[in-house]
Design an enzyme around this catalytic site. Structure first.
Site, short mmCIF file in Angstrom:
data_model
loop_
_atom_site.label_atom_id
_atom_site.label_comp_id
_atom_site.label_asym_id
_atom_site.label_seq_id
_atom_site.Cartn_x
_atom_site.Cartn_y
_atom_site.Cartn_z
N ASP A 151 47.09 45.81 35.52
CA ASP A 151 45.65 45.80 35.30
C ASP A 151 45.09 44.72 36.19
O ASP A 151 45.58 43.59 36.21
CB ASP A 151 45.27 45.57 33.84
CG ASP A 151 43.81 45.99 33.61
OD1 ASP A 151 43.49 47.17 33.84
OD2 ASP A 151 42.99 45.13 33.26
N SER A 152 44.12 45.09 36.98
CA SER A 152 43.64 44.15 37.99
C SER A 152 42.14 44.28 38.12
O SER A 152 41.53 45.20 37.57
CB SER A 152 44.33 44.44 39.32
OG SER A 152 44.28 45.83 39.61
N ASP A 185 38.21 45.65 48.45
CA ASP A 185 38.81 44.96 49.60
C ASP A 185 37.80 44.60 50.70
O ASP A 185 37.90 43.52 51.27
CB ASP A 185 39.96 45.80 50.19
CG ASP A 185 41.27 45.58 49.45
OD1 ASP A 185 41.53 44.44 49.00
OD2 ASP A 185 42.04 46.55 49.29
P1 ITT Z 1 44.94 52.50 36.78
O1 ITT Z 1 44.32 51.93 35.52
O2 ITT Z 1 45.26 53.96 36.66
O3 ITT Z 1 46.07 51.69 37.31
P2 ITT Z 1 42.43 51.72 37.97
O4 ITT Z 1 41.86 51.82 39.36
O5 ITT Z 1 41.56 52.22 36.84
O6 ITT Z 1 43.84 52.47 37.97
P3 ITT Z 1 42.31 49.03 36.87
O7 ITT Z 1 41.80 49.46 35.56
O8 ITT Z 1 43.40 48.01 36.92
O9 ITT Z 1 42.88 50.25 37.72
O10 ITT Z 1 41.10 48.56 37.76
C1 ITT Z 1 41.34 47.88 38.91
C2 ITT Z 1 40.11 47.93 39.78
O11 ITT Z 1 39.97 46.62 40.37
C3 ITT Z 1 40.34 48.89 40.95
O12 ITT Z 1 39.87 50.18 40.66
C4 ITT Z 1 39.55 48.19 42.04
O13 ITT Z 1 38.20 48.46 41.88
C5 ITT Z 1 39.75 46.71 41.73
N1 ITT Z 1 40.94 46.20 42.45
C6 ITT Z 1 42.13 45.83 41.91
N2 ITT Z 1 43.01 45.46 42.86
C7 ITT Z 1 42.35 45.60 44.03
C8 ITT Z 1 42.73 45.41 45.37
O14 ITT Z 1 43.94 45.03 45.71
N3 ITT Z 1 41.83 45.67 46.30
C9 ITT Z 1 40.60 46.11 45.99
N4 ITT Z 1 40.15 46.33 44.75
C10 ITT Z 1 41.02 46.08 43.76
#
Ligand code: ITT
Length: 213
Positions: free
Chosen positions: A71-72, A157
């Protein structure tokens, strides 16, 4: 020992980075789609860690393998940590990142220098076949750019400017990003923890086999 790693994500951008990062572990790495696991996942945790565990646990309930989830999100200090755990849902799931990114830049109008500080945060949760959970968490620090730049990576990004590169994280290569990124560092730490678990498991199996002789 027949282990495989399932990564509980529906985000193709993450999955590309993850495959490269977990290569060294020598185990097959499958997305949840490839593993045929499609549980309904409600990300209602209050932290990155809670949400990562919710996603990993949901897929683990279907497969019982080693299941990892990330989760990011982007944390922007000037706007009180937004979008944070709501990064994917910010302005609506279907809103393009071109619009989301422009909106964040607009909200920082008037913010100068270090007032533009922001970071990507990544928490990785691993649920092991016996149900135990491990977590690692890392960040990638930067500044919100004055305009989006670059076409690499995904999501936010193009607006995270990395002073040490003089570029945004959409302008550096995937190899460069994986070395320094929140996800790269958290996954590396997780790979190390998993190696320890697998080593311990192998030693226990050897002991059991010795006891049987
Ligand atoms: P999953 O839950 O299926 O893994 P998700 O895209 O919904 O996919 P998250 O709930 O963790 O994932 O949301 C992370 C969001 O944060 C992601 O959609 C991006 O908008 C942002 N994000 C995370 N890591 C990133 C990165 O390395 N570069 C750019 N944006 C990032």
């Amino acid at each position: 020992m027949g282990h495989r790693i399932i990564f509980a994500t529906g985000n193709e951008g993450k999955m590309k980075e993850i495959r490269l990062l977990l290569e060294d572990l020598g185990l097959p790495v499958l997305s949840m789609k490839e593993a045929g696991a499609f549980p309904e996942i409600v990300e209602d945790g209050r932290t990155f860690g809670e949400n990562a565990e919710i996603k990993a646990r949901a897929v683990w309930n279907c497969t019982g393998d080693i299941v990892l989830a990330d989760d990011s999100g982007l944390v922007v200090d000037y706007i009180d940590g937004e979008p944070g755990i709501y990064s994917a849902r910010y302005m609506g799931e279907d809103t393009s990142y071109e619009i989301k990114n422009r909106n964040i830049i607009e909200r920082l109008e008037g913010a100068r220098g270090s007032e533009r500080s922001a970071r990507f945060v990544c928490n990785i949760a691993a649920v092991l076949p016996d149900g135990r959970v491990l977590h690692t968490e890392e960040t990638l620090e930067g500044l919100i750019a004055h305009r989006p730049a670059g076409t690499g990576g995904f999501g936010y990004d193009p607006i995270l400017y990395l002073p040490e590169f003089g570029m945004t994280s959409a302008e550096i290569t995937m190899e460069q990003k994986n070395k320094i990124s929140h996800r790269g560092k958290a996954l590396k730490a997780m790979a190390k923890a998993l190696r320890e678990v697998l080593k311990g498991e192998m030693e226990r199996t050897e002991d059991e086999n010795t006891n049987c002789q």
